[in-house]
Design an enzyme around this catalytic site. Sequence first.
Site, PDB file in Angstrom:
ATOM      1  N   LYS A   1     -14.043   0.803  -1.366  1.00  0.00           N
ATOM      2  CA  LYS A   1     -14.125  -0.805  -1.270  1.00  0.00           C
ATOM      3  C   LYS A   1     -15.704  -0.821  -0.509  1.00  0.00           C
ATOM      4  O   LYS A   1     -16.355   0.196  -0.132  1.00  0.00           O
ATOM      5  CB  LYS A   1     -13.266  -1.078  -0.224  1.00  0.00           C
ATOM      6  CG  LYS A   1     -11.548  -0.982  -0.952  1.00  0.00           C
ATOM      7  CD  LYS A   1     -12.328  -1.586  -2.038  1.00  0.00           C
ATOM      8  CE  LYS A   1     -10.287  -2.205  -2.930  1.00  0.00           C
ATOM      9  NZ  LYS A   1     -10.100  -0.537  -3.637  1.00  0.00           N
TER      10      LYS A   1
HETATM   11  C1  LIG Z   1      -8.107  -1.605  -3.082  1.00  0.00           C
HETATM   12  C2  LIG Z   1      -7.065  -2.417  -3.917  1.00  0.00           C
HETATM   13  C3  LIG Z   1      -5.960  -3.103  -3.213  1.00  0.00           C
HETATM   14  C4  LIG Z   1      -5.382  -2.320  -2.568  1.00  0.00           C
HETATM   15  O1  LIG Z   1      -5.971  -2.284  -1.225  1.00  0.00           O
HETATM   16  P1  LIG Z   1      -5.904  -0.228  -0.423  1.00  0.00           P
HETATM   17  O2  LIG Z   1      -6.411  -0.724   1.204  1.00  0.00           O
HETATM   18  O3  LIG Z   1      -5.711   0.674  -1.235  1.00  0.00           O
HETATM   19  O4  LIG Z   1      -3.936  -0.464  -0.401  1.00  0.00           O
HETATM   20  C5  LIG Z   1      -5.581  -3.961  -3.851  1.00  0.00           C
HETATM   21  N1  LIG Z   1      -5.838  -4.820  -4.581  1.00  0.00           N
HETATM   22  C6  LIG Z   1      -7.246  -4.525  -5.456  1.00  0.00           C
HETATM   23  C7  LIG Z   1      -7.431  -5.528  -6.074  1.00  0.00           C
HETATM   24  C8  LIG Z   1      -7.758  -2.964  -4.851  1.00  0.00           C
HETATM   25  O5  LIG Z   1      -8.860  -3.319  -5.304  1.00  0.00           O
END
Ligand SMILES: *Cc1c(COP(=O)(O)O)cnc(C)c1O
Length: 374
Positions: free
Chosen positions: A182
């Site tokens: 992210k």
């Molecule tokens: C990455 C992501 C998640 C989940 O996040 P994690 O930290 O990997 O559990 C949920 N929704 C979206 C749209 C994502 O990109």
Amino acid sequence: MSFLPFTRPSIDEATIQGVVEVLRSGWITSGPKVKEFEAALSEYFGGRPVRAFSSGTATLEVALQLCGIGPGDEVITTPMSWVATANVILHAGARPVFVDIDPVTRNIDLDLIEAAITPATRAIIPVDLAGLPVDRDRLYAIALKHKLRVIEDAAQSMGASWHGQRIGSFGDLISFSFHANKNMTTSEGGCLVLNDDSQIALAEKLRLQGVLRAPDGTMDVDVAGGKANLTDIAARIGLGQLPHIDAFTERRRELARHYFSCFDRSLGCQMPPENFTDSNWHMFQILLPLDQLNISRGEFIEQMRQREIGVGVHYPAIHLFTLYRGLGFREGDFPHAEKIGQETVTLPLFPDMSLQDVERVCVAIKEIIKSAHQ
Ligand SMILES: *Cc1c(COP(=O)(O)O)cnc(C)c1O
């Protein structure tokens, strides 16, 4: 030439040193660094209460619990997301109700939401795909009219904004992820922006076994909470990332602009929306003109890999996974999501890459597509 991945976190030396200090401190799980990180996030989001969690998925799960969503309830969401968005609805015991996407923004089509609302609908979980925000004015107008909760899955839109307001600084419940891919990371982690102070205690209990500690050292448990606390090691990474988030976003915008100026538009690829005000450019995704090519997407990705360039696929449409087919979803249910699920590729975009890297990607794509044209 070294391999260019589609993404890579930027961690500075001060952050690495800070993590070493936490490791040496004797306190490595949830403690003072988590509190400091939550306070810094709260300040970033304009003073709203924020609590940190072990992942974006755990954050979404707690948000659903805070809304009291469970068996018999329906939650409207998009089929074009990381599968976590829909899995958390199933985990809550509720039913995901997918609404097709807008083929231009690739986000949930707001024109189609009202037709999907039933007496069982409790909430909407919108996703800002690739960091391009869903229209918050229209979204909240629909939610207000139908008395629905909104859990914004803003996992991809940290640093993005809507009409000059930061995503996370307004709205109902806003969930972020700090997964390594992210725009800012804690390696694994997430945070929830709450509405008001009244839900903080419940959010904290749901995060850690339902435990409520009294000042006299005793404890009680009145709800079956989970295990979703962030560690101080992770929080220290986040504290080193947060001050850079706006610079990361600026750099991503610069690189995205360069893609638009270098990319050969005659190749027939569909470009992402050219948004340089709201989007944080979490991803740069093009659609391949597969019907004009004699190679598959898999072969395209392999030929990019041979040129030392990593390409991702984000995402196959959720409703066509075996689990969701088992719930009755089929091909043809959400044609725009299905088409994008088949044609999309994510090109390298992360703050530490260079403008020359962008040019190299554009040249490689041109070579591959030119020789694959039927
Ligand atoms: C990455 C992501 C998640 C989940 O996040 P994690 O930290 O990997 O559990 C949920 N929704 C979206 C749209 C994502 O990109």
